[in-house]
Design an enzyme around this catalytic site. Sequence first.
Site, PDB file in Angstrom:
ATOM      1  CE1 TYR A  30      -1.294   3.016  10.300  1.00  0.00           C
ATOM      2  CE2 TYR A  30      -0.472   1.258  11.715  1.00  0.00           C
ATOM      3  CZ  TYR A  30      -1.304   1.693  10.705  1.00  0.00           C
ATOM      4  OH  TYR A  30      -2.151   0.794  10.100  1.00  0.00           O
ATOM      5  CD  GLU A  52      -2.620  -4.381   6.013  1.00  0.00           C
ATOM      6  OE1 GLU A  52      -1.837  -5.341   5.922  1.00  0.00           O
ATOM      7  OE2 GLU A  52      -2.652  -3.624   6.999  1.00  0.00           O
ATOM      8  CD1 TRP A  60       2.023  -0.608   9.527  1.00  0.00           C
ATOM      9  CD2 TRP A  60       1.365  -1.041   7.434  1.00  0.00           C
ATOM     10  NE1 TRP A  60       1.267   0.453   9.101  1.00  0.00           N
ATOM     11  CE2 TRP A  60       0.853   0.218   7.824  1.00  0.00           C
ATOM     12  CE3 TRP A  60       1.094  -1.519   6.160  1.00  0.00           C
ATOM     13  CZ2 TRP A  60       0.079   1.013   6.975  1.00  0.00           C
ATOM     14  CZ3 TRP A  60       0.334  -0.736   5.301  1.00  0.00           C
ATOM     15  CH2 TRP A  60      -0.176   0.508   5.711  1.00  0.00           C
TER      16      TRP A  60
END
Length: 212
Positions: A30, A52, A60
């Site tokens: 990522y 988010e 995350w």
Amino acid sequence: MAELASGLIEGPDGAVRCFWHGNLPDYLYYHDHEWGRPVADDRRLFEKLCLEGFQSGLSWLTILRKRDNFRAAFDNFDHEKIAHYGEADVARLLADKGIVRHQGKIRSVINNAQRAKELIAEAGSLAAFFWRFEPGDSERPERVDLEHLRANPTTEVSKKISKELKKRGWSFVGPTTVYAFMQAMGLVNDHIEGCICRSAIERERHAFVRPR
């Protein structure tokens, strides 16, 4: 390898990167292939802002590892479809063990899909709206280092975007959430100086055609 004082770590390939992915394979991927690369696709922008919002109070990485489940549950974050969700969809989502089952956040995605339709009608696209807020050079630090990342969970620009979205009825779009969105979608390049990705993303940002 342990985090260096500079906020950089050496990866399994010997390259030096930002520390925060911890060399976990999916998180490292990522970092290398998504985070900070400029995005002009409305679906991806909407998805990221929704995710988010789900991240609030979580990490995350938790959301990233559930992202495919979220995509399946929310019609691949097609805002047109989500805007028509009703109570049966809320119940379905609350029963889905593959996502974060938080009623307020689920309802926020539905609300924000409706607001996204309005914003697209106003601005032409979500991309055109968000990229108009891209910070200029004078609004960015001379050097992106560990101190900058740790000291700036919000900026004046993220506060401005948050205010504009809330004024239009969006929810779960506080300044911290918005700045994380800006970092991920390439509105800023917050890869630390010395990270293998920083210069590549600078070149990508330079070639990127800003939506209007």
